[in-house]
Design a protein around this motif. Structure first.
Motif, PDB file in Angstrom:
ATOM      1  N   VAL A  99      36.466  27.772  51.002  1.00 23.02           N
ATOM      2  CA  VAL A  99      36.443  27.836  52.468  1.00 23.02           C
ATOM      3  C   VAL A  99      36.768  29.255  52.904  1.00 23.02           C
ATOM      4  O   VAL A  99      37.503  29.963  52.212  1.00 23.02           O
ATOM      5  CB  VAL A  99      37.449  26.854  53.113  1.00 23.02           C
ATOM      6  N   PRO A 100      36.216  29.702  54.040  1.00 23.02           N
ATOM      7  CA  PRO A 100      36.552  31.047  54.535  1.00 23.02           C
ATOM      8  C   PRO A 100      37.928  31.060  55.166  1.00 23.02           C
ATOM      9  O   PRO A 100      38.359  30.071  55.772  1.00 23.02           O
ATOM     10  CB  PRO A 100      35.455  31.305  55.583  1.00 23.02           C
ATOM     11  N   SER A 101      38.631  32.188  55.021  1.00 19.45           N
ATOM     12  CA  SER A 101      39.959  32.321  55.620  1.00 19.45           C
ATOM     13  C   SER A 101      40.299  33.785  55.803  1.00 19.45           C
ATOM     14  O   SER A 101      40.538  34.500  54.832  1.00 19.45           O
ATOM     15  CB  SER A 101      41.015  31.641  54.728  1.00 19.45           C
ATOM     16  N   ASN A 102      40.287  34.238  57.059  1.00 19.60           N
ATOM     17  CA  ASN A 102      40.759  35.579  57.408  1.00 19.60           C
ATOM     18  C   ASN A 102      40.110  36.669  56.554  1.00 19.60           C
ATOM     19  O   ASN A 102      40.790  37.437  55.874  1.00 19.60           O
ATOM     20  CB  ASN A 102      42.285  35.644  57.275  1.00 19.60           C
ATOM     21  N   MET A 103      38.789  36.725  56.599  1.00 17.51           N
ATOM     22  CA  MET A 103      38.016  37.746  55.897  1.00 17.51           C
ATOM     23  C   MET A 103      38.148  37.647  54.377  1.00 17.51           C
ATOM     24  O   MET A 103      37.924  38.617  53.662  1.00 17.51           O
ATOM     25  CB  MET A 103      38.406  39.158  56.366  1.00 17.51           C
ATOM     26  N   GLN A 104      38.516  36.475  53.906  1.00 20.35           N
ATOM     27  CA  GLN A 104      38.554  36.200  52.476  1.00 20.35           C
ATOM     28  C   GLN A 104      38.040  34.782  52.255  1.00 20.35           C
ATOM     29  O   GLN A 104      37.616  34.111  53.195  1.00 20.35           O
ATOM     30  CB  GLN A 104      39.984  36.343  51.930  1.00 20.35           C
ATOM     31  N   ALA A 105      38.067  34.331  51.027  1.00 20.97           N
ATOM     32  CA  ALA A 105      37.705  32.951  50.726  1.00 20.97           C
ATOM     33  C   ALA A 105      38.803  32.341  49.875  1.00 20.97           C
ATOM     34  O   ALA A 105      39.425  33.026  49.053  1.00 20.97           O
ATOM     35  CB  ALA A 105      36.360  32.891  50.000  1.00 20.97           C
ATOM     36  N   VAL A 106      39.058  31.063  50.094  1.00 20.55           N
ATOM     37  CA  VAL A 106      40.097  30.353  49.358  1.00 20.55           C
ATOM     38  C   VAL A 106      39.467  29.208  48.583  1.00 20.55           C
ATOM     39  O   VAL A 106      38.671  28.444  49.134  1.00 20.55           O
ATOM     40  CB  VAL A 106      41.179  29.792  50.305  1.00 20.55           C
ATOM     41  N   CYS A 107      39.817  29.091  47.325  1.00 18.13           N
ATOM     42  CA  CYS A 107      39.329  27.993  46.499  1.00 18.13           C
ATOM     43  C   CYS A 107      40.202  26.769  46.745  1.00 18.13           C
ATOM     44  O   CYS A 107      41.366  26.749  46.362  1.00 18.13           O
ATOM     45  CB  CYS A 107      39.335  28.373  45.022  1.00 18.13           C
ATOM     46  N   LEU A 108      39.631  25.751  47.404  1.00 19.66           N
ATOM     47  CA  LEU A 108      40.390  24.537  47.677  1.00 19.66           C
ATOM     48  C   LEU A 108      40.430  23.614  46.468  1.00 19.66           C
ATOM     49  O   LEU A 108      41.394  22.877  46.276  1.00 19.66           O
ATOM     50  CB  LEU A 108      39.777  23.775  48.862  1.00 19.66           C
ATOM     51  N   SER A 109      39.353  23.642  45.680  1.00 20.27           N
ATOM     52  CA  SER A 109      39.290  22.732  44.551  1.00 20.27           C
ATOM     53  C   SER A 109      38.273  23.223  43.535  1.00 20.27           C
ATOM     54  O   SER A 109      37.314  23.911  43.887  1.00 20.27           O
ATOM     55  CB  SER A 109      38.905  21.328  45.037  1.00 20.27           C
ATOM     56  N   SER A 110      38.488  22.861  42.281  1.00 14.41           N
ATOM     57  CA  SER A 110      37.504  23.151  41.248  1.00 14.41           C
ATOM     58  C   SER A 110      37.561  22.047  40.205  1.00 14.41           C
ATOM     59  O   SER A 110      38.624  21.465  39.968  1.00 14.41           O
ATOM     60  CB  SER A 110      37.744  24.515  40.603  1.00 14.41           C
ATOM     61  N   VAL A 111      36.413  21.752  39.620  1.00 13.57           N
ATOM     62  CA  VAL A 111      36.335  20.758  38.548  1.00 13.57           C
ATOM     63  C   VAL A 111      35.768  21.475  37.332  1.00 13.57           C
ATOM     64  O   VAL A 111      34.572  21.769  37.275  1.00 13.57           O
ATOM     65  CB  VAL A 111      35.449  19.562  38.937  1.00 13.57           C
ATOM     66  N   PRO A 112      36.608  21.804  36.373  1.00 15.90           N
ATOM     67  CA  PRO A 112      36.138  22.546  35.200  1.00 15.90           C
ATOM     68  C   PRO A 112      35.264  21.682  34.299  1.00 15.90           C
ATOM     69  O   PRO A 112      35.412  20.464  34.248  1.00 15.90           O
ATOM     70  CB  PRO A 112      37.431  22.952  34.497  1.00 15.90           C
ATOM     71  N   SER A 113      34.371  22.315  33.585  1.00 17.63           N
ATOM     72  CA  SER A 113      33.516  21.618  32.636  1.00 17.63           C
ATOM     73  C   SER A 113      34.279  21.387  31.338  1.00 17.63           C
ATOM     74  O   SER A 113      35.426  21.819  31.193  1.00 17.63           O
ATOM     75  CB  SER A 113      32.262  22.448  32.358  1.00 17.63           C
ATOM     76  N   VAL A 147      30.063  40.382  58.994  1.00 20.75           N
ATOM     77  CA  VAL A 147      29.833  41.341  57.910  1.00 20.75           C
ATOM     78  C   VAL A 147      30.337  42.719  58.321  1.00 20.75           C
ATOM     79  O   VAL A 147      31.008  43.414  57.546  1.00 20.75           O
ATOM     80  CB  VAL A 147      28.341  41.407  57.533  1.00 20.75           C
ATOM     81  N   ASP A 148      30.017  43.123  59.559  1.00 24.52           N
ATOM     82  CA  ASP A 148      30.483  44.422  60.067  1.00 24.52           C
ATOM     83  C   ASP A 148      32.009  44.494  60.054  1.00 24.52           C
ATOM     84  O   ASP A 148      32.600  45.493  59.608  1.00 24.52           O
ATOM     85  CB  ASP A 148      29.973  44.652  61.489  1.00 24.52           C
ATOM     86  N   GLU A 149      32.638  43.429  60.552  1.00 23.05           N
ATOM     87  CA  GLU A 149      34.103  43.395  60.599  1.00 23.05           C
ATOM     88  C   GLU A 149      34.683  43.418  59.192  1.00 23.05           C
ATOM     89  O   GLU A 149      35.684  44.094  58.933  1.00 23.05           O
ATOM     90  CB  GLU A 149      34.572  42.142  61.329  1.00 23.05           C
ATOM     91  N   LEU A 150      34.050  42.688  58.280  1.00 23.54           N
ATOM     92  CA  LEU A 150      34.514  42.636  56.894  1.00 23.54           C
ATOM     93  C   LEU A 150      34.518  44.023  56.269  1.00 23.54           C
ATOM     94  O   LEU A 150      35.507  44.445  55.660  1.00 23.54           O
ATOM     95  CB  LEU A 150      33.613  41.696  56.086  1.00 23.54           C
ATOM     96  N   ASP A 161      29.435  46.445  38.083  1.00 22.52           N
ATOM     97  CA  ASP A 161      28.306  47.265  38.532  1.00 22.52           C
ATOM     98  C   ASP A 161      27.400  46.496  39.489  1.00 22.52           C
ATOM     99  O   ASP A 161      26.593  47.102  40.212  1.00 22.52           O
ATOM    100  CB  ASP A 161      27.475  47.728  37.324  1.00 22.52           C
ATOM    101  N   ASN A 162      27.510  45.173  39.525  1.00 23.50           N
ATOM    102  CA  ASN A 162      26.631  44.349  40.362  1.00 23.50           C
ATOM    103  C   ASN A 162      27.221  44.007  41.722  1.00 23.50           C
ATOM    104  O   ASN A 162      26.568  43.358  42.533  1.00 23.50           O
ATOM    105  CB  ASN A 162      26.263  43.051  39.636  1.00 23.50           C
ATOM    106  N   THR A 163      28.457  44.408  41.984  1.00 23.38           N
ATOM    107  CA  THR A 163      29.065  44.139  43.283  1.00 23.38           C
ATOM    108  C   THR A 163      28.359  44.951  44.366  1.00 23.38           C
ATOM    109  O   THR A 163      28.171  46.160  44.219  1.00 23.38           O
ATOM    110  CB  THR A 163      30.560  44.509  43.280  1.00 23.38           C
ATOM    111  N   ILE A 164      27.968  44.274  45.440  1.00 22.23           N
ATOM    112  CA  ILE A 164      27.303  44.960  46.561  1.00 22.23           C
ATOM    113  C   ILE A 164      28.384  45.562  47.456  1.00 22.23           C
ATOM    114  O   ILE A 164      29.179  44.834  48.053  1.00 22.23           O
ATOM    115  CB  ILE A 164      26.422  43.987  47.363  1.00 22.23           C
ATOM    116  N   ILE A 165      28.402  46.875  47.566  1.00 25.23           N
ATOM    117  CA  ILE A 165      29.457  47.525  48.343  1.00 25.23           C
ATOM    118  C   ILE A 165      28.947  48.180  49.637  1.00 25.23           C
ATOM    119  O   ILE A 165      29.749  48.632  50.452  1.00 25.23           O
ATOM    120  CB  ILE A 165      30.195  48.579  47.490  1.00 25.23           C
ATOM    121  N   GLN A 166      27.621  48.233  49.837  1.00 25.12           N
ATOM    122  CA  GLN A 166      27.066  48.820  51.057  1.00 25.12           C
ATOM    123  C   GLN A 166      26.770  47.710  52.071  1.00 25.12           C
ATOM    124  O   GLN A 166      26.111  46.711  51.749  1.00 25.12           O
ATOM    125  CB  GLN A 166      25.779  49.595  50.774  1.00 25.12           C
ATOM    126  N   ALA A 167      27.242  47.886  53.311  1.00 22.60           N
ATOM    127  CA  ALA A 167      27.055  46.870  54.346  1.00 22.60           C
ATOM    128  C   ALA A 167      25.584  46.597  54.625  1.00 22.60           C
ATOM    129  O   ALA A 167      25.179  45.437  54.781  1.00 22.60           O
ATOM    130  CB  ALA A 167      27.764  47.297  55.627  1.00 22.60           C
TER     131      ALA A 167
END
Length: 243
Positions: A99-113, A147-150, A161-167
Motif C-alpha cells: 500500500v502507498p504511504s507518505n511517498m513510500q510503500a509498505v508491505c502489508l503482507s506476503s506469502v512466500p513460496s 511523481v513530481d512530488e516524489l 543499474d536498472n533503477t529509474i532515477i530520472q523523473a
C-alpha cells in the motif's frame, strides 16, 4: 507547542465525553479560554471539529474518513490472504501486498513460496515507491503530480543499474504501465529478482494497493509474463469483489 496543544484538545473526546464547550475544555486543559478558542477555530476550519449546537463542539466527520482508511489497511491483508495463498500456490512464487504511504510503500503482507527468494518487500518493510513492480503498480495510478512530488522530496537512489532515477523517464515508463495494466521489473531494487504487479482498486475506483509476485529471474522468465499477469489478475478480482 501549538500543535501539541491542538492534539490535547482532540484527546479530550471519548465515548463518555463526546461534546464540549470552550469553557469546559479550558478547565480540563488548564488553559486560557482565548487560547483554546484559537485552536478550536483552526480545528473547525479544517473539519476536525464541528459545532454540534451553538457553543457546543464535537468531533468532525473527517474522522470517519480517517477511520475508514485505517480499517481498510487493517482489513486488506485479511481479505487478501486466501487469494494470495492461492496465487503463490499456482505460480510457485512469493506474492506481495503493498500500500502507498507518505511517498513510500509498505508491505502489508506476503506469502512466500516453497523456495522463497530474498526480496525487500517482506511483511512490515517500507520500500521505495519508485522501484520494483509492486511499487510501480501503485505509482502508475497516483498521477504525474505525485511523481513530481516524489522526485522533489525523496532522495532517488540507484539500487541497481536498472533503477529509474530520472523523473521524465519514469513518467514515460508509468504511462506504458497504465497502457498494459501491469508493472514489470527486473533487478530494479533487488539484484536478480523479477516481479510483476497489478493495482488493487475499491468499488469507487480508488487505488488501495498492489498485488505482485516475485522470484529469481531464472524461474520467472521460464514462462511468459502474461501467464503471471493472468493469475495475478484473478487474485486481484477476488480481492476487489470483497472490498
Amino acid at each position: 507547542m501549538s500543535a501539541e496543544k491542538t492534539l490535547e484538545i482532540l484527546e479530550q473526546f471519548d465515548f463518555e465525553n463526546r461534546a464540549y464547550t470552550v469553557p469546559e475544555l479550558a478547565e480540563r486543559l488548564q488553559q486560557p479560554q482565548s487560547s483554546v478558542y484559537r485552536h478550536m477555530r483552526l480545528l473547525k476550519e479544517k473539519g476536525y471539529i464541528v459545532e454540534y449546537s451553538p457553543g457546543v463542539y464535537c468531533l468532525g466527520y473527517i474522522f470517519l474518513k480517517l477511520a475508514k482508511i485505517i480499517k481498510m489497511d487493517t482489513d486488506l491483508p485479511v481479505i487478501s490472504q486466501e487469494a494470495m495463498r492461492e496465487l503463490t500456490k499456482v505460480t510457485g512464487e512469493t506474492s506481495i501486498l503493498l500500500v502507498p504511504s507518505n511517498m513510500q510503500a509498505v508491505c502489508l503482507s506476503s506469502v512466500p513460496s516453497g523456495h522463497p527468494v530474498k526480496v525487500s518487500s517482506e511483511q512490515g518493510n517500507i520500500v521505495p515507491l519508485y522501484g520494483g513492480a509492486s511499487s510501480k503498480a501503485l505509482l502508475a495510478f497516483m498521477g504525474d503530480s505525485t511523481v513530481d512530488e516524489l522526485y522533489e522530496r525523496v532522495p532517488i537512489e540507484a539500487h541497481t543499474d536498472n533503477t529509474i532515477i530520472q523523473a521524465k523517464k519514469m513518467k514515460e515508463h508509468l504511462e506504458a504501465i497504465r497502457q498494459v495494466g501491469f508493472a514489470y521489473s527486473d533487478s530494479e531494487i533487488d539484484e536478480g529478482v523479477v516481479s510483476i504487479g497489478l493495482p488493487i482498486f475499491d468499488s469507487d475506483d480508488k487505488l488501495l494497493g498492489s498485488l505482485s509476485v516475485a522470484g529469481p529471474r531464472d524461474r520467472m522468465t521460464k514462462k511468459p509474463a502474461e501467464e503471471f499477469v493472468a493469475e495475478i489478475r484473478k487474485a486481484v478480482t477476488k480481492i476487489e469483489v470483497q472490498l
